[in-house]
Design an enzyme around this catalytic site. Structure first.
Site, PDB file in Angstrom:
ATOM      1  N   SER A 205       0.810  -1.219   0.000  1.00 42.57           N
ATOM      2  CA  SER A 205       0.000   0.000   0.000  1.00 42.57           C
ATOM      3  C   SER A 205       0.841   1.266   0.000  1.00 42.57           C
ATOM      4  O   SER A 205       0.481   2.258  -0.630  1.00 42.57           O
ATOM      5  CB  SER A 205      -0.944  -0.005   1.205  1.00 42.57           C
ATOM      6  OG  SER A 205      -1.803  -1.123   1.166  1.00 42.57           O
ATOM      7  N   HIS A 251       0.673   4.310   4.325  1.00 42.79           N
ATOM      8  CA  HIS A 251      -0.041   5.021   3.270  1.00 42.79           C
ATOM      9  C   HIS A 251       0.414   6.481   3.184  1.00 42.79           C
ATOM     10  O   HIS A 251       0.685   6.996   2.093  1.00 42.79           O
ATOM     11  CB  HIS A 251      -1.546   4.966   3.525  1.00 42.79           C
ATOM     12  CG  HIS A 251      -2.111   3.580   3.447  1.00 42.79           C
ATOM     13  ND1 HIS A 251      -3.474   3.335   3.431  1.00 42.79           N
ATOM     14  CD2 HIS A 251      -1.514   2.365   3.376  1.00 42.79           C
ATOM     15  CE1 HIS A 251      -3.689   2.028   3.357  1.00 42.79           C
ATOM     16  NE2 HIS A 251      -2.508   1.420   3.332  1.00 42.79           N
TER      17      HIS A 251
END
Length: 300
Positions: A205, A251
């Site tokens: 991610s 993230h």
């Protein structure tokens, strides 16, 4: 007289349609861009930056006709990368690596994920210690290619394919791979810094959010409609902070690194383009190393 879409005149041609032109390689895509050499319509994925305007892949392969050495006239992407026959090769390889590691984890067991995932500093259950702070720095890298759940890898690989493919075509292989890896490492470093030292973190991610950041920069540079990519990014950020069990640090770290590198990739002046592009990537890597050194000192 207006020429037909294939750029070659001729007699007995059908009447020109009032419909918007479509890319000659992707007929489902409307476009307002044309090759400066053959005048065929091309979409953003197909256009290759030239000294004046853009050229289509066919004209690029045919050569410039300048009589100069091949190295001097080698076609380049919008940001200076080399044009290749398969603009998604690196994306395909990244997806393949993630899938291979996932399959191995399903076959061998979750112990492999424990060995590859990101852990700060924790007991291994056998009287020893494991983690980045114990010298296992490889975890910052291997965790980016590690997934345990089907939903997790499915969502990440779908995002990688949708975002990564067009971005690779625009940046070129080397710049795209640099962006992906540095963003992934930046996400791992911020997770290492802010998350619990006992937390096991896996997934691509961070790297994918780096691609999101660079895509927003590229879309803004090309003056395209930013609403679809921004909406997709916002949805992902809502999921990041709205669902439990998601390492938001990865993230955000990847997004910040990807955006910074994206700005350097897209806006660097031609004269010093490569130096600034890779210099920005190196700077983000140095920041990542500094974070890792600081956190390791704090834990040990």
């Amino acid at each position: 007289m207006e020429q037909p879409p294939d750029g070659h005149g001729g007699q007995d041609q059908p009447a020109v349609s009032d419909a918007p032109p479509r890319c000659y390689r992707h007929p489902d895509r409307e476009t307002g861009i044309r090759c400066t050499r053959c005048d065929r319509p091309i979409c953003p994925e197909c256009m290759v930056s030239a000294s004046v305007g853009f050229q289509c892949p066919n004209c690029v392969r045919e050569g410039s006709g300048t009589g100069q050495p091949a190295a001097a006239t080698r076609p380049r992407t919008l940001v200076g990368g080399s044009v290749t026959a398969d603009p998604r090769l690196v994306t395909k390889l990244l997806v393949a690596i993630n899938l291979v590691v996932f399959i191995l984890i399903q076959v061998v067991g979750t112990r492999l994920a424990d060995d590859l995932g990101l852990v700060g500093y924790a007991a291994d259950g056998r009287g020893g210690l494991i983690g980045v702070a114990d010298g296992e720095y490889y975890r910052l890298f291997t965790s980016v290619f590690t997934h345990e759940a089907f939903l997790h890898i499915g969502f990440n690989m779908l995002s990688l394919w949708m975002i990564g493919g067009p971005l690779e075509a625009a940046l070129g292989r080397a710049r795209y791979l640099t962006l992906y890896l540095v963003s992934g490492l930046a996400g791992s470093a911020l997770t290492y810094l802010l998350a619990s030292q006992y937390q096991l973190t896996v997934g691509a991610s961070g790297a994918i959010f780096g691609l999101f950041g660079a895509t927003v920069v590229l879309v803004r540079k090309l003056n395209y409609d930013m609403r679809p990519v921004v909406a997709l990014l916002v949805i992902n950020l809502i999921i990041t902070f709205g669902w439990a069990g998601i390492a938001w640090q990865a993230h955000i770290g990847g997004l910040v690194a990807g955006t910074v590198i994206g700005v350097a990739m897209v806006y660097a002046p031609r004269a010093h383009r490569a130096l600034l592009q890779y210099g920005a990537s190196g700077l983000m890597l140095l920041v990542t190393v500094a974070i890792v050194i600081y956190r390791t000192a704090a834990l040990t």
